[in-house]
Design a protein around this motif. Structure first.
Motif, PDB file in Angstrom:
ATOM      1  N   GLU A   1      53.006  44.497  51.453  1.00  0.00           N
ATOM      2  CA  GLU A   1      52.085  45.589  51.141  1.00  0.00           C
ATOM      3  C   GLU A   1      52.587  46.924  51.685  1.00  0.00           C
ATOM      4  OE1 GLU A   1      47.636  44.884  50.806  1.00  0.00           O
ATOM      5  OE2 GLU A   1      48.194  43.340  52.249  1.00  0.00           O
TER       6      GLU A   1
ATOM      7  N   ARG B   1      55.645  47.935  52.372  1.00  0.00           N
ATOM      8  CA  ARG B   1      56.865  48.459  51.758  1.00  0.00           C
ATOM      9  C   ARG B   1      56.566  49.276  50.506  1.00  0.00           C
ATOM     10  NH1 ARG B   1      60.285  42.892  52.581  1.00  0.00           N
ATOM     11  NH2 ARG B   1      61.172  43.380  54.630  1.00  0.00           N
ATOM     12  N   LYS B   2      55.418  49.032  49.900  1.00  0.00           N
ATOM     13  CA  LYS B   2      55.071  49.795  48.701  1.00  0.00           C
ATOM     14  C   LYS B   2      54.724  51.241  49.029  1.00  0.00           C
ATOM     15  CE  LYS B   2      52.070  46.688  47.417  1.00  0.00           C
ATOM     16  NZ  LYS B   2      51.045  45.946  46.652  1.00  0.00           N
TER      17      LYS B   2
ATOM     18  N   TRP C   1      58.161  53.981  48.494  1.00  0.00           N
ATOM     19  CA  TRP C   1      58.546  54.656  47.255  1.00  0.00           C
ATOM     20  C   TRP C   1      57.777  55.960  47.047  1.00  0.00           C
ATOM     21  CZ3 TRP C   1      62.303  55.372  44.143  1.00  0.00           C
ATOM     22  CH2 TRP C   1      62.117  55.879  42.870  1.00  0.00           C
TER      23      TRP C   1
ATOM     24  N   VAL D   1      47.674  53.240  46.201  1.00  0.00           N
ATOM     25  CA  VAL D   1      48.301  52.202  47.016  1.00  0.00           C
ATOM     26  C   VAL D   1      47.201  51.311  47.594  1.00  0.00           C
ATOM     27  CG1 VAL D   1      49.819  51.695  48.951  1.00  0.00           C
ATOM     28  CG2 VAL D   1      50.151  53.789  47.640  1.00  0.00           C
TER      29      VAL D   1
ATOM     30  N   GLU E   1      46.944  50.430  40.594  1.00  0.00           N
ATOM     31  CA  GLU E   1      48.051  50.654  41.522  1.00  0.00           C
ATOM     32  C   GLU E   1      49.173  51.459  40.869  1.00  0.00           C
ATOM     33  OE1 GLU E   1      51.098  48.131  44.404  1.00  0.00           O
ATOM     34  OE2 GLU E   1      49.585  47.106  43.200  1.00  0.00           O
ATOM     35  N   GLY E   2      49.738  52.385  41.654  1.00  0.00           N
ATOM     36  CA  GLY E   2      50.828  53.219  41.165  1.00  0.00           C
ATOM     37  C   GLY E   2      50.341  54.375  40.328  1.00  0.00           C
TER      38      GLY E   2
ATOM     39  N   THR F   1      56.822  51.615  39.034  1.00  0.00           N
ATOM     40  CA  THR F   1      56.787  51.889  40.478  1.00  0.00           C
ATOM     41  C   THR F   1      57.269  50.712  41.307  1.00  0.00           C
ATOM     42  OG1 THR F   1      54.463  51.184  40.510  1.00  0.00           O
ATOM     43  CG2 THR F   1      54.910  53.534  40.253  1.00  0.00           C
TER      44      THR F   1
ATOM     45  N   THR G   1      54.383  45.338  42.079  1.00  0.00           N
ATOM     46  CA  THR G   1      53.015  45.692  42.426  1.00  0.00           C
ATOM     47  C   THR G   1      52.185  44.428  42.598  1.00  0.00           C
ATOM     48  OG1 THR G   1      52.278  45.783  40.132  1.00  0.00           O
ATOM     49  CG2 THR G   1      53.225  47.801  41.054  1.00  0.00           C
ATOM     50  N   ASN G   2      50.958  44.608  43.047  1.00  0.00           N
ATOM     51  CA  ASN G   2      50.053  43.467  43.165  1.00  0.00           C
ATOM     52  C   ASN G   2      49.786  42.830  41.810  1.00  0.00           C
ATOM     53  OD1 ASN G   2      49.937  43.963  45.843  1.00  0.00           O
ATOM     54  ND2 ASN G   2      47.790  44.552  45.924  1.00  0.00           N
TER      55      ASN G   2
END
Length: 801
Positions: free
Chosen positions: A127, A129-130, A133, A199, A266-267, A273, A276-277
């Motif tokens: 989680e 590390r996202k 970016w 995020v 998300e994103g 991106t 993702t989840n």
């Protein structure tokens, strides 16, 4: 006599300024420059008039607030207030504390965040590390937008390796954005600036993040906080941590739960991106399951040679030309779900590759075609069985070459033996061995039992030289290389021209249980005791990808036909099957359902179905795209299933079991199993199914029924293959006459679900079994459908059965 020290009256001296909790007293100057004496506590009229005519400065206001907080006892608030007023701008407002770093503050802040994430708990890293970016992107955009062009280039060059694997295309785009005008014109950058980057984070993790940023505000935390508050939206959720193998993710996938809104948002819409989840939680995330497109130059060469071949040898009436067959293949490669050639870099094609592709087209056209179910008559597929004598207990693995000229076995005695399947002498490029006439060779090098062997791709050669080489010889399309893995932790690459080891790959920690060439060569996969699957390139000594996620050692591996995915299974307590992306190294599917040791995996040539088998005799079929189980097949007896293989059409599966049988299965579920013909038990005790003993067009028996009887033979067990002509029927009758009990069994797939009694235990046979071929006393270790749809099987003779 010394002067007494000044006394503190509890009031601040006139003209004193406060900053950062320190007092700096300034003496007022007279017109002549001589200092005047200020009152230490007086409240005379002159002082009062002077105070009322002067506006309070920011410093005086700060002192008033500080004195008030101190008087009332708000010590913590006072400390925070002193800290915040330590750095004030000209207007009296707090100044940016990172301004002294200038443009360098963004790189410093990113490194701070990255190091904190990598030192965090493993379950939180996915989680966290996202965050990297969006922090990277918006930092770069800010640098370019404020005119720091050189600093922006340095920032991009420094951090590019961190994102190269996943965001290569985006990084190439950012490299072209170097001026503020580009920021306003580039459509991708505009999407980032006009939308807030969402995020999703675990609630406790979000609190820990901002606490860390506040604590490290001076070291770059304030810069990260500014980016997250200005350009991003951190959505906190009250649920368990999300990562590919967490309980939360696995439970949601298996239950097919709908995605939460924060995962859907998300994103940024319209921008890739990274992982993702949605990719982790949604079992229906799209996959590229189509065939890998052929290299354009290779396609042109193959087509030109096929046209020439059609002119030399025109096809018979009613049969398509090689060019027509090749065009149909190319149309399938142009599907929307096909991966890109850039996803899987391969070496340039050679003359040998042209000949191999030509022969594949020919064999695909001339193969024995299996059109599916035949209304009870069975599918007349033939099986060729190779039995190895005096080898029981010593052979641990087996593989056939794709041209079916060679067979290799690995042994518990740490060596490998390769045989010529037609008995002809093996070729050698060693000058001293030109006159050597032997049909088998021993390869020595491992120091522990050999658990896996795998031949490189090969095919029968053409009868003419398509591309004359310098010496005038035809391109050799035979098997050139052999891979082996062992309990000594080594993977060895052997030359079948020089019969020597070319390279040793050392990467796994502990024994290596499985090794398998990729469908396009060059790459191969391994699985070992260290619970990892690794992908190697033939010309690299170290692994290119390491897939981590299984909880126990790897028991089986197989490749997807397009070469961009790998399937792996683990034993003992895990018993799960995972699908890995070779491009990213991430897990994209998890298949659960087996309760026994998973012993074999095989992916269908159409790339849509996965088959798995276990030691309990179960065969599961899986829909790869949906990540769901299609059905379960049963029929094998004690010992389990050691090998699987699909037909060229992907509609028939062959399995080899340690119960000494080779069985064919219909991949498609029967339309109505209740209408299947019933078994008729003859007076001899042999089970015969209606229509199962029909003849092939050439008069040969179909061999598609099997009767399992109890009590016959020296071990009280007899397996008779039905539909093999009069002699076989007489033998079956004679064998069954000596039985003390009544035999029961199953014929082909047209019969209903029946049970066969084997060594006192009932075996349930599902109605989708098409055929069963029984050996006398040979457990089957390896089965393989050839490109022409012939079944080749091998095993070691067991006289004790």
């Amino acid at each position: 006599m010394s002067n007494p020290p000044p006394t503190n009256t509890g009031q601040a001296p006139a003209g004193a300024t406060y900053g950062g909790g320190q007092q700096h007293q300034q003496q007022p100057q007279s017109a002549s420059g001589a200092p005047t004496t200020g009152a230490t506590g007086g409240t005379g009229a002159a002082g009062t008039a002077s105070t009322s005519n002067t506006a309070p400065t920011p410093q005086n206001l700060n002192q008033i607030v500080t004195d008030y907080l101190k008087k009332k006892g708000f010590t913590k608030t006072e400390a925070v207030f002193r800290q915040e007023t330590a750095h004030l701008g000209p207007d009296g407002r707090p100044a940016q504390r990172n301004e002294e770093n200038g443009p360098r503050k963004y790189l410093k802040a990113f490194i701070l965040l990255r190091d904190w994430i990598e030192n965090n708990l493993d379950i939180y890293k996915f989680e966290l590390r996202k965050l990297l970016w969006p922090v990277f992107v918006y930092s770069y955009i800010e640098l370019v937008f404020t005119g720091y062009v050189e600093e922006a280039k340095h920032y991009l060059a420094t951090l590019r390796p961190h994102f190269e694997a996943v965001h290569r295309e985006a990084l190439d785009l950012f490299a072209t954005v170097t001026l503020p005008q580009h920021i306003r014109e580039n459509p991708t950058i505009k999407l980032y600036r006009e939308n807030k980057y969402h995020v999703p984070l675990n609630q406790s993790l979000s609190a820990n993040l901002f606490h860390f940023l506040e604590r490290e505000a001076d070291a770059g935390g304030s810069t990260i906080t500014f980016i997250l508050q200005t350009f991003c939206r951190v959505d906190a959720s009250a649920r368990g941590p999300i990562e590919p193998f967490s309980f939360e993710a696995i439970y949601r996938r298996t239950q097919n739960l709908d995605l939460d809104e924060i995962d859907q948002l998300e994103g940024i819409p319209g921008v890739f991106t990274g992982v993702t989840n949605r990719d982790v939680l949604d079992s229906s995330a799209p996959l590229k399951l189509g065939p890998l497109p052929m290299e354009p130059e290779l396609r042109e060469d193959v087509r030109a040679e096929l046209e020439d071949e059609d002119q030399r040898h025109p096809p018979a009436d009613g049969r398509s030309t090689l060019v027509e067959e090749f065009d149909q293949r190319i149309k399938r490669e142009d599907s929307a779900d096909a991966p890109s050639r850039t996803d899987l870099p391969l070496p340039p094609s050679r003359a040998r590759d042209v000949v191999i592709e030509m022969q594949k087209v020919r064999e695909n056209r001339d193969r024995f075609k299996i059109e599916g179910r035949t209304g009870g008559a069975g599918i007349p597929v033939s099986a060729c069985m190779f039995t190895f004598h005096n080898s029981l207990g010593s052979v641990s693995c087996m593989d056939f070459s794709n041209d079916h000229e060679l067979v290799a076995v690995g042994t518990m005695d740490s060596y490998i033996r390769v045989w010529s399947m037609n008995g002809k002498p093996l070729k050698s490029s060693v000058a001293s061995e030109k006159d050597l006439q032997v049909n088998n060779r021993k390869l020595i090098g491992h120091s522990a039992p050999v658990y896996g062997v795998s031949f490189s791709d090969s095919i029968a050669n053409l009868d003419r030289n398509v591309f004359p080489e310098a010496d005038g010889a035809k391109p050799d399309t035979s098997t050139k290389l052999l891979l082996s893995c062992s309990a000594d932790g080594q993977i060895r690459l052997w030359s079948l021209d020089h019969w020597a080891c070319l390279c040793i790959y050392k990467a796994h920690d502990g024994p290596v249980f499985r090794v398998l060439w990729g469908p396009h060569g060059h790459y191969f996969a391994t699985g070992g005791w260290d619970k990892t699957v690794r992908v190697f390139a033939q010309d690299r000594a170290s692994a290119l990808r390491i897939m981590v996620g299984h909880d126990t050692p790897i028991s089986a591996i197989t490749w997807h036909p397009n070469g961009t995915y790998i399937f792996s299974a683990s034993d003992d307590t895990d018993k799960s099957i995972r699908m890995w992306s070779v491009v990213t190294g991430n897990c994209v599917r998890i298949f659960t359902g087996h309760t026994d040791y998973i012993s074999a995996l095989q992916c269908a040539p159409n790339g849509k179905i996965l088959a798995s088998a276990d030691t309990g005799g179960n065969i599961f079929f899986w829909d790869i795209a949906k990540g769901a189980r299609i059905k379960r097949c049963r029929g094998h007896g004690k010992g389990g299933i050691s090998s699987l293989s699909f037909s060229a059409e992907s509609n028939v599966l062959v399995s080899g079991g340690l119960d000494g049988t080779v069985r064919l299965w219909d991949v498609e579920l029967p339309a109505d199993p209740s209408k299947s013909s019933q078994l008729a038990i003859t007076s001899t005790g042999v089970a015969v199914a209606g229509g199962a003993s029909g003849q092939q067009p050439d008069g040969a028996a179909t061999g598609d029924s099997i009767a399992v009887a109890s009590g016959g033979g020296p071990n009280g067990n007899s397996i008779t293959v039905g539909g093999t002509g009069a002699s076989a029927t007489s033998a079956a009758a004679a064998n069954a006459t000596g039985n003390t009990g009544t035999g029961s069994g199953a014929a082909n797939g047209s019969s209903g679900a029946v049970t066969g009694k084997k060594k006192g235990k009932e075996v349930q046979i599902t109605p989708d079994q098409i055929s069963a071929f029984a050996t006398k006393k040979t457990p089957v270790m390896k089965v393989q459908f050839t490109r022409m749809n012939l079944v080749v099987a091998g095993g070691c003779y067991d006289p004790e059965r």
